[in-house]
Every structure is written in structure tokens, then in C-alpha cells.
Design an enzyme around this catalytic site. Structure first.
Site, PDB file in Angstrom:
ATOM      1  N   ALA A   1      -0.542   6.303  -4.137  1.00  0.00           N
ATOM      2  CA  ALA A   1      -0.411   4.862  -3.918  1.00  0.00           C
ATOM      3  C   ALA A   1       0.707   4.269  -4.760  1.00  0.00           C
ATOM      4  CB  ALA A   1      -1.726   4.164  -4.263  1.00  0.00           C
TER       5      ALA A   1
ATOM      6  N   GLU B   1       2.563  -8.185  -3.665  1.00  0.00           N
ATOM      7  CA  GLU B   1       3.588  -9.192  -3.924  1.00  0.00           C
ATOM      8  C   GLU B   1       4.712  -9.125  -2.895  1.00  0.00           C
ATOM      9  OE1 GLU B   1       4.323 -10.314  -8.291  1.00  0.00           O
ATOM     10  OE2 GLU B   1       3.991  -8.162  -8.295  1.00  0.00           O
TER      11      GLU B   1
END
Ligand code: FES
Ligand code: FES
Lengths: 753, 157
Positions: A710, A715
Site C-alpha cells: 500500500a 489527499e
């Protein structure tokens, strides 16, 4: 599966990546989750702040005598009567007083605080405080601040070691590589861009409580960084960390606005002084005066070869910050450094970035941390070049994206993703190149944000005697779903169903240290810490199984040992071992980023967060009103630990980005007063503003440093909205606007004047 | 200063409540502080965000704009009573399943507003849902999943 390798590939329990529902969801849909404002503290006094209706003022006197006579009013403290020994505070420089002392430095800075039996009595008392003050001219714009001879916003004594202390400049950062001045370009695009002053607007307004205890102090705050706040309070009060307990219920939205201390030190001081617990709930209007995003103005020159190859980027960007530093030094540096080049291969880059003090609402972090301000000009320039050179904007971007593994910023890790795949996926999803009805336009844009360059996360996992588990992790789950993801990691690693796992956060008394919840770090840093803690548990269970069954034990898959030829789940081992003699297994794990003084940001990013945003819009040329037909976000997340949660984050980031792109901005008058405080006059997107189709996709190549490959997320979705929309408006109408937000008025003016 | 107390009687989620309230106390404050029903949230306090939405005598209202004294004699449903309502439990589940809950601070008001919408229009189009929830602000989700969740809960109970 090896215990040592946190980055090994995806595994087969099926829980990793699965869109399981948000952990913590049921108590949110039935209203039983207790946010900070829902916590009742016995014997508490309610407080209210007193502020002045102007941007900057000299305080002559504060008369509290009438207010102290009001029924229910118990105590009033004004900045005027603060002993000199009371420290200032701040996450970077301790430059902020808990109350304005001789001068207010922004509209909304409190001059006094009133404590009373009820909220109503506190408000009445606050209204009865008489402040004799003289309004002073203030510095409200970059131009004012940088004008020769401008009055100083901040007293030089507050930053004696700064080379800039006699100016309104916080600091100047110069980054870059190559040689911009000697670079030869066929086309130079040169423009100015602005990014508005806007606010995080979490739906939960700022709320705090502080309770002195016999052995220290307890602070309640919906803070993103409980451990940071603990340190700020400990330093402010000269107390050991162990005596300062921060209880941080999950925030009702934060978006960066709740990273750092605001009124906790004030409440702590007064609570100790009068020996009563205190509570402060800001109005939404006051919340608007407590935090905003940093606004910015950029001048940018970008050089291209005729074939579209990027030759140089030359940017000067001024970020207008408030009267105190807060986290601006970091924000300006990190935002401008990564944004200057974007996700592109640019041989020559020169960045000059400044943080500029002003008498405005304190600026702090917000989703994207300085990047949306920078990505706005950078991406608009690419579209402008595409139009000038007659090259398709997708092809122009493709041409300049680094290959996987290519170094594109000389001091940073090489490209860690297949970014062309991200761009292609966005282009396909929006139907790039397909014919459109008249009045419509498409735009596409990319964004790159540096992942965290610092980090220290510690986790503890307790596997209980009945085989259930408790995960202690100091992340704040403000809606991003950290609880869910840690549950999934532990479920996978320990072979448990998610229902048997409890994630505990938000209490510094029991939960181990985490640096902060920011920079899209939590899946990677705390995720790795949780994963390592689980593997520490697994190692101990293996030993315990060998001991208990008196046979060799090996872990054959996560959560299962083979012992004496038999497979046993951890659950079985634990119940066998601990049914008579009680006990549990405790594992710990950590993840850190190391300080690197050779790097311009003192640390290399853990990953890059790269996104593509593509939109299809329609503009009514008579009114300038825009309709959003479709918005697509594509994020390279390495591995989605929960596919739905990733898409949820990108949906949300995109619509927040749409807010600053088309409607959000503070209106300030020439006395420095924000005229549109609150929800009535400051508009954020509603259901009526959401695109008809909102699509969030991701690219997964398992190439991130976090659990199972990951990378961070959440954002990216906000970074590239503005330039994509501006490009679409230009495609639909021919008007290119370089000032955000792209309001109907601005669009209309661009078309009709 | 607080003036005299006003006696009120109202039904909240099926339970009769009697109290004496100061004239300035809002219904939202009464719910949260007096009855300890903290599911209804305060954000704007001025009728713009919908976080405080409840159903009063069959109408969706912003409880921050109503005085507790004005609610005398009314029948009120808050998020705490939602699961007993037609659509209530179903909405709560579809909100979870569709990923319509992030921080969750808007959620109580949102599900109550959705309940009101479906009571009056059991088969809404997405546009009708958008219209019906336009008074409820959410800063986290981007709304698309909220609209999906309401679609998913629609239809005959
Ligand atoms: S708090 Fe009632 S509408 Fe916002
Ligand atoms: S889920 Fe956070 S405001 Fe809606």
C-alpha cells in the site's frame, strides 16, 4: 509467510482489499458515537471568548467588573492580566500567546475568556466585558506585507534567530536543480495565478475541555495529533508527559485544521488557575477564525520544446500565512518543493517560495498541505502550452511523465508508480477525445504530493485469552477509516473475523506514541506498525504453541500454526493455553522515517501520492454558471487495503477540491474583517453541486512501502481538481481564468469583458 | 437574567418528557444538554447545515432554530428514535453499505432528513434526493454515496 517482511505481497485470507464497512459506522448512523462535544464532565464551567470586531487593534484596557457581576459568571481572564511567566505556544515556533496581550493580530483573536455555569451565562458575561481599544491598520495581503517599510506583523523578539525577523517574511525557500537561465525553450509560458483564502470547515466545530486532576491534567480535544498536543501542553505547563493525558475522540472531520493546539493551552492555564474543569465550544463563525488554508500567489514561467518536452520550470510563490507560524514553515517548504515540478521530468527547476505573515486568520494545514496552491499554476501552464503548441493535453503530459523507476527529482526516490497508467485510466474514464455537445468541455490534470518525510508510529496488539484482539494505535480516525484498515490488517494477520477485533485510539494514557495523523501516512506508517505488532504476536503464539503442546510449531499461514502435524488457529492455541491459567500475548511494532540532513526537507518521502482528475462540465455563457456532468479521480494507491474506503476518500477530496475551485473564499474588508463567517455566507458544495457522475478509481501495482504494497491515499483527490476544471472551462468557452475560485461572476466577466 | 422557567411537555421518540426550560434554550440544547440525546449535532447553529435535523410533528426541522419552549406539545423524532421509524433501520444500513459515512458528524442529521424525504416520497429520483438533502452539509463524502444510500433504502417498506 515470513515474519520479517512487512512488504510481502498480497495474501489470501481475502480480507485485505475487501470493501468491508467502516469500523465505527454503526455508532455514527444511530447517533451514539461520542464526539468530544458529547462528553459530559461533572462540575464543568462553560467558557466563551471575547474578541474585537477589527483586524488589528491596540488594547488599552479590559474592564471585567460588570461582567463579573453577571449571574453565573465565575471567572474572567484577560490577556492584559496574564503574568509574564505564562509561555507562548506553537507547534514549530512558540510565538502565540494564549490571549492577545497588548495587541490583537487578527480578526477573531481573543482578548479575554469568561467562565460561567452555563453557556448562556458565559455568553452574557462575554458581551459585558468592555474593551477599550484603538483599531490599527493591518497587513492583509502579500503586497502590503512585502511593501518597503511595511509595519511588522510579528515582533522580531519572537524569532530572534531568524534572518528575516525585520521583515514580514517567515522564511524563504530556494529549491531546484539544473540551470534555468541557460535552458533553451521554443515556447515560454509566463503567468500569474492566485489561490483563495478558504477554510477547512469540518462539520464539527472546534470543541475542547480541560480537567485538572489530582495527578496532572486531562485535555479533551478532537485533535489529529494527540501526542503532539500532549507535548505542547506538557511544555507549556512544565509538566512531565506522563502527567498530561490527552483524550482525543474521533474528530467530526478535520482535514488538517485540527492538527495543532489552538485553545487547549488557554483552557489548561485557566483551569489550573481556578481549579475547575472548563469547556469551550466555538461557534462555526469562531471556527472560521481559528483556522484556514494558506492562500497563495504564484508567478510562473515554464519552458517547452516545440514537441512538448518540458525544459524548465521557474516559480516564485508567496503563501500568505497568519500572524503566527503554526506549521507554515513545513507547509511552504513541502508544498512548493514537490509542486514545482509536479509528477514530471523537468531538467531545470527553480523554486522560490516564501511564507508571508499577515494580520489574518491563523493559517494551518489542510488536505494537500500546500500542494493544491502549487499544482494549480503548474498544471494550468501545461494546458496553456498544449493549446499554444497544438498538442493534446493528455499526450503532452504522457510525454513528460517519468518512467517507472526513473529519477525525476535528483535528491528524491525514483518514480514509484506507473503514472502513465493513472493518466490513461483518467482519460479513458472521462471519454477523452470523444465528441461533446456544444457548451461542454473536458479537462484533465495530474497531481503529485510527497508522502511523509518524517514519521514515528508505534502499535501494540493484544491477543486475548479468548482469541480476540485489541489493537492500540495512536492514529486519529477522522473519517478516513483508519480503524477499518487496522482491523483488516489484524484480522488477516491473526486469522480473526473483524468482529473479534477492537481498535483503540485517542487516549495518550494507554495508546502508544504516534507522531501525527497527516500526510496520508497512517495506512503506511501505523499500518506497518500494526502489521509488525501482529507478527510479533504471531511469533509469540508460535513459541507458546510449541511449549504448550510440546511439539515443533510452524506458522503455515497467517493466524494458523501447525503443531505436531495438526493445524490450529491462534484462537485455539490461545484458548487451550489460557483457559485455566489466564493471560494474553502482547506484541509491539513500530515504523519510523529517519532524519536525513542532506535532503532539502530533512527526509526523503516514503512514497509519492499521484492522482489524475478529469472533468466534464458545461457552462451557461449568459450567466457564467457551470454544471458538472462528470468528475473522475484516479489514484495510484499501490494496494487498496479497502477498495471502498479509498474511493470514499477520493470522492471526498474531489468535492472539497471543487469547493475551492468554484465557490469557496473568504471576503475580507479593508479593516481585515472576514465578512462571510459561517455557513450562510460561505458556501461549500452541497448535494446540488455534486457532479452527476462522481467516479473514483485506483491503480494498484502493489508497489508501495505500506502493508501488502500500500501507498498512502486520501489527499491526492484534492490536488488536481482546479486545473482540470479551468482547462474544461477554457475548452467549453475559450476563457482561461487564473484566479480561483472560478465563480460564475469571474467566468461571465471573462466572457463578456 | 435567564428569566423565569417555562414548563414544557413533549414526546421525544415515543417517550413523554416534562421539563422547565429557560426561554432562550433552543430545542437542540434541550435535546443535547437536558435530555442527554447527543445524537443531534450542532454545527452552524443557524439553520444552514442540517446537522441538528429532527422530525417534529411530521416535518423535518432544524432544532437549532426552534426554542425548546416552542416545542411544547410536539411529537419529536431524533436520530436516537430513527430505527423504529419506517425506513430508519434500512437507511442506517444502506448508509453503511454504500460508504456514505466518514467522520459521521453530519450523519445523524442526514439520515433523519433522508427518513423525512422517503416518508413523503418513497420512490425518489436521484435529483429529488439531491433536492431533499440540499440543506444538509457534509464535508467528507462528496454526497454521491449518500444519494446512493437513500436510493438503496427507497421503495415500499
Ligand atoms: S446546527 Fe442546526 S442547521 Fe446547523
Ligand atoms: S461524514 Fe463527515 S461531514 Fe459528512
Amino acid at each position: 509467510m515470513s515474519n520479517a517482511d512487512a512488504h510481502s505481497g498480497i495474501t489470501h485470507s481475502g480480507i485485505i482489499g475487501r470493501p468491508i464497512n467502516r469500523v465505527g459506522g454503526p455508532e455514527r448512523v444511530d447517533g451514539t458515537y461520542r464526539y468530544v462535544g458529547d462528553i459530559k464532565i461533572p462540575n464543568v464551567l462553560h467558557t466563551r471568548l471575547v474578541h474585537l470586531d477589527c483586524g488589528r487593534a491596540r488594547i488599552h484596557s479590559v474592564d471585567t467588573s460588570a461582567a463579573l457581576q453577571m449571574p453565573g459568571v465565575r471567572a474572567i481572564l484577560s490577556g492584559k492580566e496574564l503574568p509574564a511567566s505564562v509561555k507562548r505556544f506553537g507547534p514549530a515556533n512558540r510565538d502565540r500567546p494564549i490571549l492577545a496581550i497588548d495587541e490583537t493580530t487578527f480578526h477573531g483573536e481573543p482578548v479575554a475568556i469568561v467562565a460561567a455555569d452555563t453557556v448562556w451565562a458565559a455568553a452574557q458575561g462575554a458581551a459585558a466585558v468592555v474593551v477599550d481599544y484603538q483599531e490599527l491598520p493591518g497587513i492583509y495581503t502579500v503586497e502590503d506585507a512585502l511593501a518597503p517599510g511595511a509595519a511588522l506583523v510579528q515582533d522580531p523578539a519572537l524569532r530572534p534567530n531568524s534572518a528575516y525577523k525585520e521583515t514580514n517574511i517567515l522564511n524563504e525557500w530556494k529549491f531546484g536543480w539544473g540551470a534555468v537561465d541557460s535552458a533553451e525553450a521554443d515556447l515560454v509560458v509566463e503567468n500569474d495565478y492566485t489561490f483563495p483564502m478558504m477554510t477547512q470547515f469540518a462539520i464539527e466545530p472546534f470543541t475542547y475541555a480541560v480537567e485538572p486532576t489530582s495527578d496532572g491534567i486531562t485535555v479533551y480535544s478532537a485533535i489529529q495529533h494527540p501526542n503532539y498536543l500532549q507535548r505542547v501542553i506538557a511544555e507549556f505547563l512544565d509538566m512531565p508527559l506522563s502527567r498530561v493525558r490527552v483524550i482525543a475522540p474521533d474528530p467530526g472531520g478535520a482535514f488538517g485544521g485540527k492538527q495543532h493546539a489552538k485553545f487547549e493551552p488557554l483552557l489548561a492555564y485557566l483551569a489550573l488557575r481556578i481549579g475547575r474543569p472548563l469547556r469551550l465550544e466555538l461557534t462555526l463563525e469562531e471556527s472560521f477564525q481559528a483556522a484556514r488554508r494558506t492562500s497563495a500567489q504564484a508567478h510562473i514561467r515554464t519552458g517547452f520544446q516545440r514537441n512538448g518536452t518540458l525544459v524548465f520550470q521557474d516559480v516564485e510563490i508567496n503563501y500568505l500565512i497568519g500572524a503566527y507560524e503554526d506549521i507554515a514553515g513545513r507547509l511552504v517548504a513541502k508544498g512548493s518543493y514537490a509542486g514545482g515540478g509536479g509528477p514530471y521530468r523537468i531538467p531545470n527547476v527553480r523554486i522560490l517560495a516564501r511564507g508571508v505573515f499577515s494580520n489574518t486568520v491563523p493559517s494551518t494545514a489542510m488536505r494537500g498541505f500546500g500542494l493544491p496552491q502549487m499544482n494549480w499554476p503548474v498544471e494550468c501552464q501545461i494546458d496553456e502550452a498544449a493549446r499554444e503548441l497544438g498538442i493534446d493535453p493528455v499526450e503532452l503530459r504522457m510525454k513528460n511523465l517519468p518512467e517507472y523507476g526513473e529519477v525525476f527529482m535528483p535528491q528524491d526516490p525514483p518514480a514509484d508508480g506507473r503514472w502513465a497508467e493513472t493518466l490513461r485510466k483518467g482519460a479513458d474514464a472521462i471519454g477523452w477525445g470523444k465528441p461533446l455537445p456544444p457548451g461542454r468541455g473536458r479537462g484533465i490534470s495530474m497531481g503529485l504530493k510527497l508522502g511523509p518525510t518524517t514519521g514515528a508510529s508505534y502499535a501494540i496488539v493484544r491477543l486475548h485469552g479468548d482469541g480476540s484482539a485489541t489493537v492500540l494505535a495512536g492514529t486519529s480516525d477522522m473519517g478516513q477509516g483508519a480503524r477499518t484498515v487496522y482491523t483488516q490488517i489484524a484480522a488477516h494477520e491473526l486469522g480473526l473475523s473483524p468482529q473479534r477485533i477492537m481498535v483503540v485510539m485517542g487516549d495518550t494514557q494507554g495508546v502508544p506514541f504516534d507522531l501525527q495523523t497527516s500526510a496520508s501516512r497512517s495506512a503506511v506508517f501505523m499500518g506497518n506498525a500494526v502489521l509488525r505488532a501482529c507478527r510479533d504476536v504471531a511469533r509469540q503464539v508460535q513459541e507458546l504453541a510449541a511449549e504448550h503442546y510440546k511439539a515443533d510449531a510452524v506458522i503455515v499461514e497467517p493466524g494458523t500454526v501447525e503443531v505436531g502435524g495438526q493445524r490450529k488457529t491462534f484462537d485455539q492455541v490461545m484458548t487451550d493455553r489460557f483457559s485455566k491459567v489466564k493471560g494474553e500475548v502482547i506484541g509491539s511494532g513500530s515504523a519510523r522515517a529517519e532524519y536525513d540532513e542532506t535532503h532539502p526537507l530533512n527526509g526523503r518521502p516514503a512514497f509519492y501520492e499521484v492522482t489524475c482528475t478529469a472533468v466534464e462540465i458545461e457552462v451557461d455563457k449568459e450567466t457564467g454558471v457551470m454544471v458538472f456532468h462528470k468528475l473522475v479521480t484516479v489514484a495510484d494507491v499501490g494496494r487498496a487495503l479497502n477498495s471502498q474506503h479509498v474511493a470514499m476518500q477520493d470522492d471526498g477530496g474531489a468535492i472539497q477540491g471543487l469547493g475551492h475551485t468554484v465557490m469557496e473564499q473568504y471576503f475580507m474588508d479593508d479593516r481585515g474583517r472576514v465578512r462571510n463567517l459561517g455557513a450562510l455566507d460561505y458556501r461549500i458544495p452541497t448535494t446540488m453541486d455534486t457532479p452527476r457522475e462522481l467516479i473514483s478509481l485506483h491503480v494498484e501495482n502493489g508497489d508501495g512501502p505500506g502493508p501488502y504494497g500500500a501507498k498512502g491515499a486520501a489527499e491526492g483527490g484534492i490536488l488536481a481538481v482546479s486545473p482540470a476544471v479551468a482547462a474544461a472551462v477554457c475548452a467549453a468557452t475559450g476563457a482561461m481564468i487564473r484566479e480561483l475560485p472560478l465563480t460564475p461572476q469571474r467566468i461571465w466577466e471573462a466572457l463578456h469583458t | 437574567m435567564a428569566g423565569q422557567l417555562i414548563p414544557i411537555t413533549l414526546t421525544v421518540n415515543g417517550t413523554t418528557c416534562r421539563s422547565e426550560v429557560p426561554p432562550h434554550l433552543t430545542l437542540l440544547e434541550f435535546l443535547r444538554d437536558t435530555l442527554n440525546l447527543t445524537g443531534s449535532k450542532r454545527c452552524c447553529g443557524e439553520g444552514e447545515c442540517g446537522a441538528c435535523t429532527a422530525i417534529m410533528n411530521g416535518e423535518a426541522v432544524n432544532t437549532c432554530l426552534i426554542l425548546a419552549a416552542e416545542a411544547d406539545g410536539s411529537d419529536l423524532i431524533t436520530v436516537e428514535g430513527l430505527s423504529a421509524m419506517p425506513y430508519g433501520a434500512r437507511l442506517q444500513q444502506t448508509f453503511l453499505d454504500q460508504g456514505a459515512v466518514q467522520c459521521g458528524f453530519c450523519t445523524p442529521g442526514m439520515v433523519v432528513a433522508a427518513q423525512y424525504l422517503l416518508m413523503n416520497n418513497p420512490d425518489p429520483t436521484p435529483d429529488e434526493i439531491r433536492e431533499g438533502l440540499s440543506g444538509n452539509l457534509c464535508r467528507c463524502t462528496g454526497y454521491a454515496r449518500i444519494v446512493e444510500a437513500v436510493m438503496g433504502a427507497a421503495g415500499d417498506e
